[in-house]
Enzyme design. Structure first.
Site, short mmCIF file in Angstrom:
data_model
loop_
_atom_site.label_atom_id
_atom_site.label_comp_id
_atom_site.label_asym_id
_atom_site.label_seq_id
_atom_site.Cartn_x
_atom_site.Cartn_y
_atom_site.Cartn_z
N TYR A 82 0.84 -1.19 0.00
CA TYR A 82 0.00 0.00 0.00
C TYR A 82 0.88 1.25 0.00
CZ TYR A 82 -3.70 -3.24 1.53
OH TYR A 82 -4.58 -4.29 1.65
N SER A 132 -13.30 -4.65 2.33
CA SER A 132 -14.33 -3.95 1.57
C SER A 132 -15.73 -4.37 2.01
CB SER A 132 -14.17 -4.17 0.06
OG SER A 132 -12.99 -3.57 -0.41
N LEU A 139 -17.99 -2.63 3.10
CA LEU A 139 -18.94 -1.59 2.72
C LEU A 139 -19.00 -1.42 1.20
CD1 LEU A 139 -18.15 1.03 5.51
CD2 LEU A 139 -20.12 -0.50 5.35
N GLY A 140 -18.58 -2.47 0.48
CA GLY A 140 -18.66 -2.40 -0.98
C GLY A 140 -17.86 -1.27 -1.56
#
Length: 327
Positions: free
Chosen positions: A56, A203, A205-206
């Site tokens: 990252y 993810s 929360l999409g």
């Protein structure tokens, strides 16, 4: 904050963690100072599982996390990953999990994080040029040396997971899992439970969509969500209709759509934790509070009716080779 025991080797974390990727890449510009404050606030709220990776921002994210946990190391369950490699920020990713590199990857992560041990060390993606047994074999050596406490895999195939678990003690697996993406329920989840391995959903929360606040037209040109088929054309139209139903139900329950989505994931089992990503202390507090939401059987049934697995459309986008595709 409630806790979850993940796997059978002693790892315990907060049910809601903090995914830190967006502080360094893919989701547009970020403010480092605010990101550090968010990490510190997470610990204040009992959010112990702090998730990062050497890839990252090509190490930038680990440095940020190191600043965020400074002076409070023992209050964090620090998770980082190797296997996806970037030479510098902005570079495309490549896979590298060669045994002769893993120890150096770990040492570099320890240095950036400012710690002498990693609580949870993931193989971020299986390197197709390296048998997974060889990669996890070196990971197990790091445990024996005290540099790492627990081991995990991310987005591996079921066959790779089974082989890895036969070669070393695997505590957790990490996959994209949310109301918006449920493909791992067919094979990975049953296998993990047979093997006694905990599940961490990234993810959840999409990619921000399930909060109901994501404005796709405001995303920057390099935002990682733009190539995602779920946010395009007819798929987006269908998904917006499902999101509207999700939002309506959340209003009836007096919680936010995001809290409903997180509560749903936690309700999938006591062996499940979620790591929603955010750079905002305010959003962090909303996410953390979702751990207090207990959905009734009736609410879960209604949720499955209005936002079932078949209600959503489109394949996901992943910068690494995806494990599977929606048909």
């Amino acid at each position: 904050m409630i806790t979850r025991a993940l796997g059978s080797h002693g790892l315990t974390t907060s049910a809601i963690g903090l995914g830190c990727m967006g502080m360094s890449q893919d989701y547009g510009p970020a403010d480092d100072a605010e990101s550090v404050r968010t990490i510190q606030r997470a610990i204040d709220l009992g959010v112990t599982l702090i998730d990062t990776s050497m890839s990252y921002g090509a190490g930038h994210n680990e440095e940020l996390v190191g600043r965020g946990i400074a002076g409070r190391r023992e209050q964090a369950v620090l998770a980082t990953k190797f296997g996806i490699w970037r030479e510098k920020q902005g570079d495309p990713p490549s896979l590298n999990a060669r045994p002769d590199r893993i120890r150096r990857f770990c040492e570099d992560s320890l240095s950036r994080l400012g710690t002498d041990y990693i609580d949870l060390y993931y193989l971020h993606r299986v390197d197709p040029t390296v048998p997974v047994e060889e990669s996890v074999g070196v990971m197990a050596e790091l445990v024996a040396e005290g540099k790492v406490r627990y081991l995990g895999l991310s987005e591996s195939s079921p066959e790779e997971l089974a082989r890895a678990a036969a070669a070393a003690p695997i505590s957790t697996i990490q996959y994209e899992w949310s109301l918006f993406w449920r493909e791992l329920e067919d094979d990975v989840v049953p296998l993990a439970r047979r093997l006694g391995i905990g599940i961490v959903g990234f993810s959840p929360l999409g990619r921000g969509y399930l909060t109901g606040t994501l404005r796709l037209e405001e995303l920057g040109a390099h935002d990682d969500r733009l190539p995602d088929q779920r946010f395009q054309g007819d798929a987006l139209t269908r998904n917006n209709a499902s999101l509207a139903e999700l939002t309506k139900l959340s209003e009836e329950l007096d919680i936010t759509p995001g809290q409903l989505a997180l509560a749903w994931l936690l309700a999938q089992g006591e062996d499940v934790a979620a790591i929603p990503g955010t750079r905002s202390p305010a959003r962090l507090a909303e996410n953390a509070t979702a751990a207090d939401v207990s959905l009734s059987a009736e609410a879960l049934e209604r949720l499955d009716s209005v936002a079932s697995r078949s209600a959503w459309a489109g394949d996901r986008f992943s910068y690494a080779v995806p494990r599977t595709s929606r048909t």
